[in-house]
Structures are given as structure tokens and as C-alpha cells.
Design a protein around this motif. Structure first.
Motif, PDB file in Angstrom:
ATOM      1  N   GLN A 207       5.008  -8.896   4.123  1.00 28.43           N
ATOM      2  CA  GLN A 207       5.527  -8.286   2.862  1.00 28.43           C
ATOM      3  C   GLN A 207       7.080  -8.309   3.295  1.00 28.43           C
ATOM      4  O   GLN A 207       7.283  -7.398   3.392  1.00 28.43           O
ATOM      5  CB  GLN A 207       5.083  -7.203   1.980  1.00 28.43           C
ATOM      6  CG  GLN A 207       6.410  -7.668   0.269  1.00 28.43           C
ATOM      7  CD  GLN A 207       5.434  -6.369   0.037  1.00 28.43           C
ATOM      8  OE1 GLN A 207       4.290  -5.887  -0.230  1.00 28.43           O
ATOM      9  NE2 GLN A 207       6.037  -6.482  -1.463  1.00 28.43           N
ATOM     10  N   SER A 237      -0.950  -3.482   0.505  1.00 23.68           N
ATOM     11  CA  SER A 237      -0.616  -3.408  -1.171  1.00 23.68           C
ATOM     12  C   SER A 237      -0.144  -1.508  -1.302  1.00 23.68           C
ATOM     13  O   SER A 237      -0.254  -1.336  -2.976  1.00 23.68           O
ATOM     14  CB  SER A 237      -1.147  -3.977  -1.896  1.00 23.68           C
ATOM     15  OG  SER A 237      -2.297  -2.989  -1.505  1.00 23.68           O
ATOM     16  N   ASN A 238      -0.130  -0.815  -0.875  1.00 25.81           N
ATOM     17  CA  ASN A 238       0.657   0.365  -0.966  1.00 25.81           C
ATOM     18  C   ASN A 238       0.758   1.299   0.153  1.00 25.81           C
ATOM     19  O   ASN A 238       0.300   1.621   0.643  1.00 25.81           O
ATOM     20  CB  ASN A 238      -0.776   1.485  -1.513  1.00 25.81           C
ATOM     21  CG  ASN A 238      -1.070   2.223  -1.504  1.00 25.81           C
ATOM     22  OD1 ASN A 238      -0.215   2.714  -1.893  1.00 25.81           O
ATOM     23  ND2 ASN A 238      -1.889   3.794  -1.470  1.00 25.81           N
ATOM     24  N   SER A 263       5.852  -0.193  -3.177  1.00 18.21           N
ATOM     25  CA  SER A 263       4.854  -1.462  -3.437  1.00 18.21           C
ATOM     26  C   SER A 263       4.587  -1.947  -4.886  1.00 18.21           C
ATOM     27  O   SER A 263       4.412  -0.220  -5.565  1.00 18.21           O
ATOM     28  CB  SER A 263       4.124  -1.514  -2.387  1.00 18.21           C
ATOM     29  OG  SER A 263       2.892  -0.877  -1.707  1.00 18.21           O
ATOM     30  N   GLY A 264       4.063  -2.510  -4.904  1.00 14.22           N
ATOM     31  CA  GLY A 264       2.570  -2.901  -6.160  1.00 14.22           C
ATOM     32  C   GLY A 264       4.537  -3.720  -7.391  1.00 14.22           C
ATOM     33  O   GLY A 264       4.973  -3.984  -7.088  1.00 14.22           O
ATOM     34  N   SER A 265       3.351  -3.768  -8.396  1.00 15.43           N
ATOM     35  CA  SER A 265       3.606  -4.494  -9.275  1.00 15.43           C
ATOM     36  C   SER A 265       4.793  -3.774  -9.834  1.00 15.43           C
ATOM     37  O   SER A 265       6.374  -4.536 -10.744  1.00 15.43           O
ATOM     38  CB  SER A 265       2.703  -5.240 -10.204  1.00 15.43           C
ATOM     39  OG  SER A 265       1.919  -4.276 -11.008  1.00 15.43           O
ATOM     40  N   VAL A 266       5.087  -2.526 -10.173  1.00 19.80           N
ATOM     41  CA  VAL A 266       5.987  -1.761 -10.475  1.00 19.80           C
ATOM     42  C   VAL A 266       6.285  -1.232  -9.689  1.00 19.80           C
ATOM     43  O   VAL A 266       7.391   0.068 -10.473  1.00 19.80           O
ATOM     44  CB  VAL A 266       4.588  -0.820 -11.895  1.00 19.80           C
ATOM     45  CG1 VAL A 266       4.092  -1.432 -12.613  1.00 19.80           C
ATOM     46  CG2 VAL A 266       3.651   0.046 -10.661  1.00 19.80           C
ATOM     47  N   GLY A 268       9.478  -1.324  -6.298  1.00 24.80           N
ATOM     48  CA  GLY A 268      11.105  -1.588  -6.281  1.00 24.80           C
ATOM     49  C   GLY A 268      11.600  -0.397  -5.628  1.00 24.80           C
ATOM     50  O   GLY A 268      10.978   0.611  -5.585  1.00 24.80           O
TER      51      GLY A 268
END
Length: 448
Positions: A207, A237-238, A263-266, A268
Motif C-alpha cells: 500500500q 489493513s490495520n 490505515s483504513g477508509s477513515v 489518513g
């Protein structure tokens, strides 16, 4: 004699002869193979332990006859996660025991966090050794006794090879763009806020992480570090990435600063929580060097200072920690020390004393007292009597080289042996441990 039957509500009197009465007063006869005597009812009773236990086979026994609770005691004492993973492929029964959540928790608590080290990724220092023809400067060296196929740990799946290894955690690696390294005064290499990438060599997934535009090319970095997710676990993912920055205020006062990527959709980039102790003063950038990590903290050595800069990985707050001069040396000394961890996650400091002895100090948990844990006298054949310095240090071994020379010897912290012919001695750069992800993901498939 009175007999009570299930169909009679009142007792019935039965006459007995003298011979029958005499026989009843004598001891009862021994039981025979014909079973119980007539006239006596056989009532159902609870099975005994002897009847519940499995019969011992008459032929030779094997490991498959060991009960589960005893087999667990054997497997929980396996020396490493790699050996445990191999044991899980023995049979379905062993895999069932090993993959149980309670067993994995017990195994981890017994052996500590460093039990799953499969090897180390070494950074090739071009001043000591030429890079590979493809420009790759990361080399994976398996741990002693680990028979691994190195092709599974190659980084050739990344978009390009212009990456420098910055940190490792669990089964993940953190790399950053090599072209963001700039030269500072006194020829010190300074890293500007770079683009980064997190990858898993075994699954060949990665990523990309773009630099924070607000911080780009403004302040130099003290280091980039890969941390567990907020729940204490780590996966593709974490995870979290922490960048420690060297910030200078308008008044010319320098202080450390940190920002974190989740990480993750929320997730940044975001600023870390402000330190409760206020601004932590630090010297000029060229006087600061990373010393290591232990007990969920990162440490920097500051020349001429009586304290060590520390960053707590949980709170992301900076602080100044004072180590005894007997551990890290006096202010006027130019000795270099390194902070390393251990299986018990205790803080340990390794330093080369002026007489050439490599000394490992450990801080006792609870009391905070420092004691000498190990002492290794470097032989004349290893350094030729020249003053030595530490190239890399971790919980497994130390790389040492004589000053102004380019050969390296390694000291195994478990066996305390000094080795000159080990493969890891070929690389003069930092060494990052590669751990098996925990808990391991076990999958089974049928083979022809």
C-alpha cells in the motif's frame, strides 16, 4: 426377612429354613464368570475412572496416544513461532490444538514478542559493499537454523526499486523514497518527509502512502516508524506510521514533533496529541542520532546532553529520559550506545567500554535499577586491538567494526560468541527484524 418390591405396597413375610439362615450368616462366595447370583437385581451404577479411561493398547505406542492436555504442554514449549508453524502441518489433530485461540495466547505470553523472528532485512551500506546490479540494497538473512526459501522474502514485486527500508513490525515492512535523502552540514544525511510504502513480502501485497503536503520539504525527519493498529494488532489493513520531525520555532528553538498515518477508509494523516509536558528542547540536528526501541518507546541519543530523547508509541508524546552515566558513558566520551529490547520487553543498553569490552546493561522492571546482564570481551583477532564501534544492534545480535576499518564481526547475544564468518557480517547497514505475523494464518490444502 422383609422384601420390598415395586408392585407391593405392604411388606410380605417369607419363611426361611435353618439351612438358609445358616448360609446367610457365612461370608458370601466369590464372584464367578457366570455373573451375579440368581435372585439379586443388578442395578445401574455410575462408571468408574477405570471404565472411562481408554484401554492401553497391547502393541507399541506412539506420539498419537498422548492425551490432548499433555500434547498441549509439549507444543507450548516449542522454541519459536516458525517451529510451531511447522508442527501445525504434522496432522489435523496437532493443527486443531495449535490454532486454538487460548493456546496461541498462552504460547505468546510464555515466549514473548521476539519468538517469531524469521530473520533480518539488512541495509547494504554502499561505502562498505557494492549494491546488487538491480540497485536493491535490502538483503534478507534468515535466522540461524531457519531453513527458508529466500525468494519468498524478495521485494521485487514493488513498483520500482527506488526504496529505502525504514522500519519493520510484525510481518510488514515500511519503505520510503530514496531520493528524499539530502545532505546536511557536516555531511550528515537528512531525510525530508517522503512518500512511503507498506508491504507484506509473503503475500506480495503493498500500500502506497503519499507524503503529507503540509509537512513536505519543511522540516527534516528524525525517523519513520511502523506501529501496530489501535487495537494492538497489525496487518495490511490495520497499521500506523509515525513520522518524528525536527521542528524549529520562530524563536530558533528546536523541538521534536510527531504526526501519524492510520490505515483504513477513515484513516489518513493527522497531528499527534500535544505533549502534556510542553515543549521538549533538543540540540542541533547533527547532534541527534537514533539509538533504538524497547518497551514501546523509541530513543534518540543526543551528544553532549545528559538525557535521552524518548517517544512513547502509545501516547505519541516526547520526553527526556535520564540514563546513568555508567550505562551510556560520560558526556565528554564519544562512545556510542544502542537501546535494544528483549523477550521480556525490558530496556537494555549495549555499549563498548573503553577497554574494548562489549557490555549489555538491563533495567530491572519495577525497581528501575540497572545491572550488567552480559559482558563480552572482544578478542584481539576480531578488532586487532583497535577501538571498536557498533554498526547495528537488536535483541538477537550486535554488529561491531573497528573504527576507520571496514570489516565487521557479530556478537550473538544468546550464545555470547564472537563470529567473523557469519553472512550478516557482510552488510554494514542497519538490520530490521522480520517477525512472523501473530497469530499465524494457517491454511490447509490437499496435496497429490
Amino acid at each position: 426377612m422383609l422384601l420390598t418390591g415395586s408392585l407391593h405396597k405392604r411388606p410380605i413375610r417369607v419363611k426361611r429354613s435353618k439351612q438358609e439362615l445358616a448360609s446367610r450368616s457365612s461370608p458370601p462366595p466369590m464372584a464367578t464368570k457366570q455373573g451375579p447370583r440368581r435372585g439379586h437385581r443388578r442395578r445401574h451404577s455410575k462408571p468408574t475412572k477405570a471404565s472411562m479411561s481408554e484401554p492401553i493398547p497391547s502393541g507399541p505406542t506412539s506420539v498419537h496416544h498422548i492425551p490432548d492436555h499433555l500434547l498441549e504442554l509439549v507444543l507450548v514449549r516449542v522454541g519459536s513461532s516458525l517451529a510451531l508453524l511447522r508442527a501445525a502441518f504434522t496432522c489435523k489433530r496437532w493443527r486443531r490444538i495449535i490454532t486454538d485461540t487460548s493456546f496461541l495466547t498462552r504460547f505468546r505470553s510464555l515466549h514473548g514478542p521476539h519468538v517469531g523472528v524469521l530473520g533480518h532485512y539488512h541495509i547494504v551500506d554502499p561505502t562498505h559493499k557494492k549494491l546488487s546490479p538491480d540497485g536493491n540494497n535490502q538483503v534478507f538473512v534468515p535466522a540461524d537454523g531457519a531453513l527458508l526459501d529466500r525468494r519468498h522474502f524478495s521485494l521485487d514485486f514493488l513498483p520500482d526499486l527506488d526504496w529505502e527500508l525504514g522500519d519493520s513490525r510484525g510481518g510488514l515492512l515500511l519503505l520510503y523514497r530514496r531520493n528524499t535523502i539530502q545532505r546536511y552540514r557536516r555531511r550528515q544525511a537528512v531525510l525530508r518527509f517522503p512518500d512511503m510504502i507498506v508491504c507484506d513480502p509473503l503475500t506480495r501485497r503493498y500500500q502506497g502512502i503519499l507524503h503529507w503536503e503540509e509537512m513536505y520539504n519543511i522540516t527534516p525527519c528524525l525517523g519513520l516508524f511502523l506501529l501496530h493498529g489501535v487495537d494492538g494488532c497489525i496487518s495490511m489493513s490495520n497499521f500506523r506510521v509515525v513520522v518524528a520531525l525536527y521542528a524549529v520555532s520562530h524563536g530558533g528553538r528546536a523541538a521534536p514533533y510527531a504526526c501519524v498515518f492510520s490505515s483504513g477508509s477513515v484513516g489518513g494523516w493527522q497531528d499527534s496529541a500535544p505533549s502534556s509536558g510542553g515543549v521538549v528542547p533538543i540540540p542541533e540536528l547533527h547532534l541527534i542520532s537514533f539509538a533504538g526501541r524497547a518497551r514501546s518507546s523509541l530513543y534518540w541519543r543526543m551528544e553532549g546532553e545528559g538525557a535521552v530523547l524518548a517517544l512513547n508509541e502509545t501516547t505519541l508524546e516526547f520526553s527526556l529520559v535520564t540514563f546513568p552515566s555508567t550505562v551510556v558513558g560520560m558526556l565528554e566520551e564519544s562512545s556510542i550506545f544502542r537501546v535494544i529490547g528483549s523477550r521480556s520487553d525490558a530496556v537494555r543498553v549495549v555499549r563498548i567500554i573503553n577497554n574494548g569490552d562489549l557490555t549489555v546493561f538491563a533495567q530491572l522492571q519495577g525497581s528501575g535499577e540497572w545491572v550488567v546482564e552480559n559482558l563480552v570481551t572482544l578478542p584481539e583477532v576480531a578488532t586487532y586491538g583497535l577501538p571498536a564501534k557498533i554498526v547495528a544492534a537488536n535483541a538477537s545480535y550486535i554488529l561491531v567494526t573497528p573504527r576507520e576499518e571496514n570489516w565487521i564481526v557479530s556478537v550473538d547475544l544468546h550464545t555470547l560468541e564472537v563470529e567473523r564468518a557469519h553472512e550478516r557480517n557482510r552488510y554494514a547497514g542497519a538490520a530490521h527484524p522480520y517477525e512472523l505475523q501473530w497469530p499465524p494464518a494457517l491454511q490447509a490444502c490437499r496435496a497429490n
